[in-house]
Design a protein around this motif. Structure first.
Motif, mmCIF file in Angstrom:
data_model
loop_
_atom_site.group_PDB
_atom_site.id
_atom_site.type_symbol
_atom_site.label_atom_id
_atom_site.label_comp_id
_atom_site.label_asym_id
_atom_site.label_seq_id
_atom_site.Cartn_x
_atom_site.Cartn_y
_atom_site.Cartn_z
ATOM 1 N N ASP A 1 121.968 37.106 38.174
ATOM 2 C CA ASP A 1 120.921 36.973 37.242
ATOM 3 C C ASP A 1 119.682 37.265 38.052
ATOM 4 O O ASP A 1 119.571 37.665 39.258
ATOM 5 N N HIS A 2 118.369 36.594 37.391
ATOM 6 C CA HIS A 2 117.243 36.965 38.164
ATOM 7 C C HIS A 2 117.002 36.170 39.365
ATOM 8 O O HIS A 2 116.344 36.696 40.416
ATOM 9 N N THR A 3 117.844 35.334 39.923
ATOM 10 C CA THR A 3 117.840 34.818 41.284
ATOM 11 C C THR A 3 118.374 35.929 42.400
ATOM 12 O O THR A 3 118.004 35.503 43.589
ATOM 13 N N GLY B 1 110.102 41.350 39.964
ATOM 14 C CA GLY B 1 109.998 40.121 39.975
ATOM 15 C C GLY B 1 108.775 39.761 38.853
ATOM 16 O O GLY B 1 108.992 38.844 38.030
ATOM 17 N N LEU B 2 107.989 40.768 38.501
ATOM 18 C CA LEU B 2 107.023 40.651 37.402
ATOM 19 C C LEU B 2 107.611 40.855 35.987
ATOM 20 O O LEU B 2 107.464 40.019 35.067
ATOM 21 N N LEU B 3 108.718 41.770 36.255
ATOM 22 C CA LEU B 3 109.580 41.962 34.613
ATOM 23 C C LEU B 3 109.967 40.691 34.371
ATOM 24 O O LEU B 3 110.145 40.334 33.179
ATOM 25 N N TYR C 1 117.722 35.569 29.887
ATOM 26 C CA TYR C 1 119.275 35.119 30.156
ATOM 27 C C TYR C 1 120.167 36.140 29.744
ATOM 28 O O TYR C 1 121.438 35.928 29.951
ATOM 29 N N LYS C 2 119.583 37.147 28.880
ATOM 30 C CA LYS C 2 120.695 38.364 28.305
ATOM 31 C C LYS C 2 120.875 39.369 29.582
ATOM 32 O O LYS C 2 121.534 40.066 29.375
ATOM 33 N N LEU D 1 117.364 39.456 47.568
ATOM 34 C CA LEU D 1 116.807 40.836 48.067
ATOM 35 C C LEU D 1 115.593 40.782 48.976
ATOM 36 O O LEU D 1 115.227 41.545 49.639
ATOM 37 N N LEU D 2 114.706 39.831 48.356
ATOM 38 C CA LEU D 2 113.181 39.930 48.987
ATOM 39 C C LEU D 2 113.515 39.159 50.483
ATOM 40 O O LEU D 2 112.457 39.533 51.195
ATOM 41 N N CYS D 3 114.534 38.976 50.837
ATOM 42 C CA CYS D 3 114.809 38.310 52.126
ATOM 43 C C CYS D 3 115.406 39.156 53.009
ATOM 44 O O CYS D 3 115.660 39.027 54.154
ATOM 45 N N ASP D 4 115.882 40.456 52.288
ATOM 46 C CA ASP D 4 116.406 41.347 53.217
ATOM 47 C C ASP D 4 115.125 42.274 53.929
ATOM 48 O O ASP D 4 114.439 42.957 53.419
#
Length: 478
Positions: free
Chosen positions: A238-240, A265-267, A278-279, A245-248
């Motif tokens: 999901d979005h998490t 992130g904005l999306l 959630y979809k 990936l931001l920590c890569d």
């Protein structure tokens, strides 16, 4: 995937005998009977209602385009060559051509189009894969702030699939900039990014081992590079997943991946506001093989179909995605020509989605558990006794004048039992029943054909002049 080029041949039919022609439709096409068309028309109307809810207008474009317009715009697998004109493969490239021609009048445009497209692929009718089929497209063209139109497109997609009532579904999303950044970080040569992307796009149908084999053996990619790619494209969630990936560090140092992750992130923030986050399934293996995508990409998948595919319980419904799309910012510019500085004369960024209605239709037909009513007739005029053709015609005329959908048997003296059969077979809810004695008294009978209530008897007696009002009241409660 192949462009379907126009070709006309003269000569004998495929098979013939003394009895006449062999009756069949061309390969990859089919007829639809009245029951199927009832479902299809409702499906199209539902989708069109959602499109209009989001402020779209519709356009129409020719079913065939100049060969040069279509050739080379469909990814690595495109067939190039053939006649001067080609049947359109989708509705996106014709729309981009339309904007390139009329863009000064349409710097921004919310457009939808529901029309047939053609492909020369090997058809598999049971999986909704045909050579002639409909697409339902919605696109937002114009320059806007980042991810706002993209989020609305995904909201619209979820609205449409929910309204179609196909069951549970999810939407796989990715970003071409993230994917390109991954390839660059892993060491894929620039010239090989699109071919490798095309291979990755097959992960929804093939195992990683098969895709890796294609990349290393057919496309000659370094096996170590392929393994590094595999570490990324196996990721989904999901979005998490975005936080991971931001920590890569390697990805964040790549400008393409970094920008793509920022936009994702904005999306996700906007999708949360629209209550559809959630979809979404953030899937790094989603590549979308078409070359013209430049940003967000997505595919909707029926969960019911997906489970059957994974379990292998019903191969007949293995039909892939039911909708797909993405952002294509440069396609209009490719058709507009270039100025002396080598830049496009006109650039109109676009984002859109296409609903695969043939696959949706297959799902809807599989759900049908009761007899389908293919006509919209509301009232059937029945005569008892001598036929009373002219009187039945007069009643039908009055019903039509009042905007009521009515019919009667086109016989001078129809048998009563056959008139009842028509009512039942065509699921007509109301019957107006006349006999000479009723007419002499200025009366008619109305019977609710849906009800088995014996208190109705042979119908409820109504004054002749009150027929229209009584029927309209009954229809309002249906």
């Amino acid at each position: 995937m192949s462009i379907a080029y126009i070709e006309f041949r003269h000569g004998n039919p495929t098979r013939s005998n003394t009895a006449g022609f062999s009756l069949k439709t061309p390969k990859g096409t089919r007829d639809y009977n009245d029951k199927e068309m009832a479902i299809r028309q409702k499906m199209f109307a539902t989708i069109e209602t959602i499109f209009k809810r989001h402020g779209a207008v519709t356009i129409d474009t020719p079913v065939f385009e100049l060969k040069d317009i279509l050739a080379g715009k469909y990814g690595e697998d495109t067939y190039q060559g053939g006649e001067e004109c080609s049947l359109r493969y989708d509705l996106t490239v014709p729309f981009a051509r339309f904007l390139a021609m009329y863009g000064k009048d349409y710097p921004t445009l919310r457009r939808y189009q529901i029309a047939k497209v053609y492909r020369r692929d090997q058809p598999v009718m049971s999986k909704g894969r045909m050579r002639e089929f409909y697409q339902c497209d919605f696109d937002i063209a114009g320059t806007y702030d980042p991810m706002i139109p993209d989020a609305e497109i995904l909201r619209l997609l979820c609205e449409a699939l929910s309204a179609l009532d196909i069951g549970d579904f999810h939407v796989k999303i990715n970003h071409r900039k993230i994917l390109d950044g991954i390839f660059q970080v892993c060491g894929v040569p620039e010239a090989d990014i699109r071919p490798i992307s095309s291979a990755i796009d097959k992960l929804d149908k093939l195992s990683w081992e098969d895709v890796r084999k294609e990349m290393t053996e057919e496309k000659k990619l370094d096996p170590l590079v392929a393994d590094r790619i595999g570490e990324y494209v196996k990721l989904k969630g999901d979005h998490t997943l975005l936080e991971t990936l931001l920590c890569d560090e390697a990805l964040m140092k790549n400008s393409s991946a970094s920008q793509g992750l920022k936009e994702m992130g904005l999306l996700f923030e906007f999708l949360s506001i629209f209550d559809v986050r959630y979809k979404m399934v953030f899937d790094l293996s989603l590549a979308r093989g078409l070359d013209y995508y430049t940003g967000i990409i997505y595919e909707a998948v029926s969960k019911e179909v997906g489970q059957r595919i994974e379990n292998g319980t019903d191969e007949g419904v293995c039909m892939g995605s039911i909708a797909a799309g993405g952002r294509y910012d440069q396609l209009v510019g490719m058709f507009s020509g270039h100025n002396k500085k080598g830049k496009p004369n006109l650039e109109i960024p676009c984002v859109g989605v296409s609903i695969g209605v043939e696959r949706v239709f297959s799902l809807l037909m599989a759900q049908q558990q009761k007899e389908i009513k293919s006509n919209e007739t509301q009232v059937f005029v029945i005569a008892v006794g001598d036929g009373l053709l002219r009187e039945r015609m007069q009643l039908a005329k009055e019903l039509w004048d009042a905007g009521i959908k009515a019919s009667f048997m086109l016989k001078n003296k129809p048998k009563l039992d056959k008139q009842w059969v028509v009512c039942e077979k065509e699921q007509i809810p109301l019957a107006v029943i006349i006999g000479q004695s009723e007419l002499d008294r200025g009366e008619i009978k109305i019977k609710d054909m849906r009800s088995k209530d014996i208190s109705q008897g042979k119908g409820v007696i109504v004054k002749r002049e009150e027929m229209i009002e009584n029927i309209q009241s009954r229809l309002a409660s249906l």
